[in-house]
Scaffold this active site. Structure first.
Site, PDB file in Angstrom:
ATOM      1  N   HIS A   1       0.815  -1.208   0.000  1.00 36.15           N
ATOM      2  CA  HIS A   1       0.000   0.000   0.000  1.00 36.15           C
ATOM      3  C   HIS A   1       0.857   1.270   0.000  1.00 36.15           C
ATOM      4  CE1 HIS A   1       0.866   0.934   4.229  1.00 36.15           C
ATOM      5  NE2 HIS A   1       0.692  -0.350   4.502  1.00 36.15           N
TER       6      HIS A   1
ATOM      7  N   GLU B   1      -2.737  -7.429   7.978  1.00 40.85           N
ATOM      8  CA  GLU B   1      -1.436  -7.324   8.634  1.00 40.85           C
ATOM      9  C   GLU B   1      -1.468  -8.053   9.966  1.00 40.85           C
ATOM     10  OE1 GLU B   1       1.437  -7.293   8.057  1.00 40.85           O
ATOM     11  OE2 GLU B   1       2.223  -5.254   7.856  1.00 40.85           O
TER      12      GLU B   1
END
Length: 287
Positions: free
Chosen positions: A87, A161
């Site tokens: 990202h 994550e």
């Protein structure tokens, strides 16, 4: 061929004529792809472009590979290419805060621009599907990149994550001071990092293997995956047969791109690691 020389401002290599000049800052900016400037004997620039296609007869790309690594699927599949992307810059990246699985960190203006650069750089590549983490910073990045593709994004919890529990949201400097033992283990011995009754990095390796299987058993031959640094490290290492003790053996920048090819046995070959040419130029990768 003469060795690579360092003149201070430029690295250069002479192969008869012309001379190829490679600025030092470019060597740092392009860990995988090198942008070169070709200068003739009169000092006139003749080209400043990255290659737009890959000629394996020149570069010596692998012809085939079988039983080279462990299968990630344990069953036969069609050959696939998977492009992994981290990202864009987030608010907590910019503030040097520990993010983990928290959903409170979003893309900064710079992060949005990075995602737009990623979109542009991948415009020539066809993807059957895009898989993304449902956490905001990765979701935002995927939405920008995938806009106009005409297919829905697929969100996978296995791309989330890792959880860092009470460290999440803390600035690194504060976590190091307040939770010195845990923070030091996280930074220096992540495979044995223990928190809240769990080994987060070891859990991440399990999630990465499950994630690979889910992606590789999906219909299609070319996939884009948008997610986070730690799970990207785990995906890369598990594909290469490396254990969690190698967690910090590689780094992936915001907007960095990795590419894997998979044969019919579900075995991986790493084609590119942490490509960032598009973050410093208008480079578009070949389809």
């Amino acid at each position: 061929m003469d060795p690579l020389y360092n003149t201070g401002n430029f690295h250069y290599r002479r192969e008869l004529e012309p001379i190829y000049f490679i600025p030092n800052k470019v060597l740092k900016a392009y860990p995988i792809m090198i942008l070169w400037t070709i200068v003739d004997e009169f000092g006139i620039i003749r080209s400043e472009k990255l290659p737009t296609s890959t000629d394996f007869s020149v570069t010596g790309g692998a012809y085939d590979f079988t039983k080279a690594t462990a299968s990630l699927t344990d069953e036969l599949i069609s050959s696939k290419k998977v492009t992994l992307l981290r990202h864009g810059l987030s608010t907590w990246n910019a503030e040097s805060r520990i993010q983990g699985s928290s959903d409170l960190s979003i893309l900064t203006e710079a992060g949005v621009e990075q995602a737009e650069r990623c979109k542009k750089s991948l415009e020539n590549i066809y993807f059957d599907q895009c898989f993304a983490s449902p956490i905001s910073r990765a979701k935002q990045t995927a939405e920008i990149i995938w806009q106009g593709r005409g297919k829905p994004l697929v969100y996978l919890d296995s791309l989330r994550e890792l959880s860092l529990y009470h460290l999440e949201g803390m600035k690194n400097v504060d976590a190091k001071q307040i939770y010195s033992k845990e923070y030091t283990t996280w930074r220096e011995d992540p495979a044995n990092f223990f928190m809240n009754g769990r080994y987060p990095v070891q859990d991440l390796w399990i999630a990465a293997r499950d994630c690979w299987k889910e992606i590789l058993l999906s219909p299609g031959e070319s996939f884009l995956v948008v997610t986070h640094k730690s799970i990207l490290r785990a995906l890369t290492c598990t594909a290469l047969g490396l254990g969690p003790e190698r967690f910090r053996s590689l780094d992936i920048n915001n907007g960095g791109i990795c590419v894997f090819n998979f044969n019919t046995r579900g075995e991986a070959m790493l084609e590119a690691l942490n490509m960032t040419a598009h973050m410093y130029s208008d480079h578009v990768y070949p389809g």
